[in-house]
Design a protein around this motif. Structure first.
Motif, PDB file in Angstrom:
ATOM      1  N   GLY A  49       0.821  -1.214   0.000  1.00 58.83           N
ATOM      2  CA  GLY A  49       0.000   0.000   0.000  1.00 58.83           C
ATOM      3  C   GLY A  49       0.848   1.254   0.000  1.00 58.83           C
ATOM      4  O   GLY A  49       0.572   2.205  -0.747  1.00 58.83           O
ATOM      5  N   CYS A  50       1.891   1.273   0.819  1.00 56.64           N
ATOM      6  CA  CYS A  50       2.785   2.441   0.862  1.00 56.64           C
ATOM      7  C   CYS A  50       3.504   2.629  -0.475  1.00 56.64           C
ATOM      8  O   CYS A  50       3.627   3.753  -0.971  1.00 56.64           O
ATOM      9  CB  CYS A  50       3.807   2.295   1.981  1.00 56.64           C
ATOM     10  N   GLY A  51       3.990   1.532  -1.056  1.00 56.89           N
ATOM     11  CA  GLY A  51       4.682   1.624  -2.334  1.00 56.89           C
ATOM     12  C   GLY A  51       3.768   2.130  -3.445  1.00 56.89           C
ATOM     13  O   GLY A  51       4.158   2.992  -4.242  1.00 56.89           O
ATOM     14  N   CYS A  52       2.557   1.619  -3.482  1.00 55.44           N
ATOM     15  CA  CYS A  52       1.604   2.073  -4.504  1.00 55.44           C
ATOM     16  C   CYS A  52       1.178   3.511  -4.251  1.00 55.44           C
ATOM     17  O   CYS A  52       0.974   4.280  -5.197  1.00 55.44           O
ATOM     18  CB  CYS A  52       0.397   1.145  -4.550  1.00 55.44           C
ATOM     19  N   TYR A  53       1.064   3.892  -2.980  1.00 54.05           N
ATOM     20  CA  TYR A  53       0.725   5.279  -2.666  1.00 54.05           C
ATOM     21  C   TYR A  53       1.829   6.217  -3.157  1.00 54.05           C
ATOM     22  O   TYR A  53       1.550   7.288  -3.700  1.00 54.05           O
ATOM     23  CB  TYR A  53       0.506   5.459  -1.165  1.00 54.05           C
ATOM     24  N   GLY A  54       3.078   5.812  -2.978  1.00 52.09           N
ATOM     25  CA  GLY A  54       4.200   6.623  -3.452  1.00 52.09           C
ATOM     26  C   GLY A  54       4.152   6.826  -4.957  1.00 52.09           C
ATOM     27  O   GLY A  54       4.417   7.922  -5.452  1.00 52.09           O
ATOM     28  N   ALA A  55       3.804   5.782  -5.694  1.00 55.11           N
ATOM     29  CA  ALA A  55       3.687   5.912  -7.152  1.00 55.11           C
ATOM     30  C   ALA A  55       2.456   6.741  -7.526  1.00 55.11           C
ATOM     31  O   ALA A  55       2.502   7.550  -8.453  1.00 55.11           O
ATOM     32  CB  ALA A  55       3.615   4.533  -7.798  1.00 55.11           C
ATOM     33  N   TYR A  56       1.380   6.562  -6.777  1.00 48.31           N
ATOM     34  CA  TYR A  56       0.145   7.310  -7.049  1.00 48.31           C
ATOM     35  C   TYR A  56       0.345   8.816  -6.865  1.00 48.31           C
ATOM     36  O   TYR A  56      -0.165   9.615  -7.654  1.00 48.31           O
ATOM     37  CB  TYR A  56      -0.963   6.809  -6.116  1.00 48.31           C
ATOM     38  N   THR A  57       1.096   9.208  -5.832  1.00 50.53           N
ATOM     39  CA  THR A  57       1.289  10.641  -5.571  1.00 50.53           C
ATOM     40  C   THR A  57       2.062  11.332  -6.687  1.00 50.53           C
ATOM     41  O   THR A  57       2.030  12.562  -6.769  1.00 50.53           O
ATOM     42  CB  THR A  57       2.022  10.879  -4.239  1.00 50.53           C
ATOM     43  N   HIS A  58       2.743  10.566  -7.522  1.00 50.29           N
ATOM     44  CA  HIS A  58       3.479  11.133  -8.652  1.00 50.29           C
ATOM     45  C   HIS A  58       2.805  10.790  -9.979  1.00 50.29           C
ATOM     46  O   HIS A  58       3.448  10.839 -11.030  1.00 50.29           O
ATOM     47  CB  HIS A  58       4.929  10.651  -8.651  1.00 50.29           C
ATOM     48  N   GLY A  59       1.531  10.447  -9.923  1.00 50.03           N
ATOM     49  CA  GLY A  59       0.772  10.203 -11.141  1.00 50.03           C
ATOM     50  C   GLY A  59       1.164   8.944 -11.893  1.00 50.03           C
ATOM     51  O   GLY A  59       0.992   8.899 -13.110  1.00 50.03           O
ATOM     52  N   TRP A  60       1.684   7.952 -11.207  1.00 51.62           N
ATOM     53  CA  TRP A  60       2.075   6.685 -11.808  1.00 51.62           C
ATOM     54  C   TRP A  60       3.082   6.872 -12.952  1.00 51.62           C
ATOM     55  O   TRP A  60       3.098   6.119 -13.915  1.00 51.62           O
ATOM     56  CB  TRP A  60       0.856   5.899 -12.302  1.00 51.62           C
ATOM     57  N   GLU A  61       3.930   7.901 -12.835  1.00 47.55           N
ATOM     58  CA  GLU A  61       4.960   8.132 -13.856  1.00 47.55           C
ATOM     59  C   GLU A  61       5.953   6.980 -13.861  1.00 47.55           C
ATOM     60  O   GLU A  61       6.222   6.370 -12.831  1.00 47.55           O
ATOM     61  CB  GLU A  61       5.700   9.442 -13.573  1.00 47.55           C
ATOM     62  N   LYS A  62       6.517   6.723 -15.018  1.00 43.16           N
ATOM     63  CA  LYS A  62       7.443   5.597 -15.155  1.00 43.16           C
ATOM     64  C   LYS A  62       8.638   5.712 -14.207  1.00 43.16           C
ATOM     65  O   LYS A  62       9.101   4.721 -13.668  1.00 43.16           O
ATOM     66  CB  LYS A  62       7.917   5.505 -16.603  1.00 43.16           C
ATOM     67  N   LYS A  63       9.114   6.942 -13.970  1.00 41.70           N
ATOM     68  CA  LYS A  63      10.305   7.117 -13.137  1.00 41.70           C
ATOM     69  C   LYS A  63      10.066   6.823 -11.655  1.00 41.70           C
ATOM     70  O   LYS A  63      11.024   6.656 -10.908  1.00 41.70           O
ATOM     71  CB  LYS A  63      10.872   8.529 -13.294  1.00 41.70           C
ATOM     72  N   VAL A  64       8.807   6.739 -11.217  1.00 43.38           N
ATOM     73  CA  VAL A  64       8.517   6.457  -9.804  1.00 43.38           C
ATOM     74  C   VAL A  64       7.833   5.114  -9.598  1.00 43.38           C
ATOM     75  O   VAL A  64       7.456   4.780  -8.471  1.00 43.38           O
ATOM     76  CB  VAL A  64       7.662   7.572  -9.160  1.00 43.38           C
ATOM     77  N   MET A  65       7.679   4.344 -10.658  1.00 41.82           N
ATOM     78  CA  MET A  65       7.010   3.052 -10.526  1.00 41.82           C
ATOM     79  C   MET A  65       7.816   2.049  -9.710  1.00 41.82           C
ATOM     80  O   MET A  65       7.274   1.072  -9.212  1.00 41.82           O
ATOM     81  CB  MET A  65       6.686   2.478 -11.907  1.00 41.82           C
TER      82      MET A  65
END
Length: 157
Positions: A49-65
């Protein structure tokens, strides 16, 4: 026998019951490791959940996936350890519990280092609190494992 109110709850209950019965049926009496398995599953879900939240906060950009991938990978590793822990067989139980303890310790160290590196760095400021949460969640998971880890029975002399 089992009144189905919520299907998801019934499935979890059935899996836990089967693990307990497998433990009782096994040739040698194994300790009840279901609480450890539950701690591991919850810890894995938290990290995912934390990992997906981190990617979600950056709009699921490739660089933060990588945040989502790391969280989901951590969850899979902990779920495999949880399955081994509640298997009812001695060797997988021992491997699962001890591998999970090592993984949890590794998670604490990794997230503490990541939090330290992101502290004061403007480009990483948004991730600092996420690393703190993941580190504290990993500490809680490690403590939960230590609390619920079955204690060996004293040998009769």
């Amino acid at each position: 026998r089992l009144k189905l109110i919520r299907p998801k709850t019934a499935v979890v209950y059935t899996v836990v019951q089967e693990a307990v019965m497998a433990t009782e049926v096994a040739g040698t009496e194994q300790p009840n490791a279901v609480p450890c398995g539950i701690v591991l599953a919850l810890h894995g879900l938290f990290l995912a959940g934390c990992g997906c939240y981190g990617a979600y906060t950056h709009g699921w950009e490739k660089k933060v996936m990588h945040s989502a991938y790391a969280g989901l990978g951590s969850m899979v590793a902990l779920l495999v350890c949880a399955a081994m822990t509640v298997s009812g067989k001695r060797k997988p139980y021992m491997v699962g519990v001890h591998l999970a303890l090592l993984l949890q310790l590794l998670f604490v160290i990794v997230f503490a280092v990541q939090a330290y590196r992101s502290f004061g760095a403007p480009e990483k400021a948004d991730r600092f609190w996420l690393f703190i949460a993941m580190c504290l969640g990993s500490v809680a998971g490690l403590i939960g494992m230590r609390v619920f880890k079955p204690k060996p029975k004293p040998k009769d002399k």
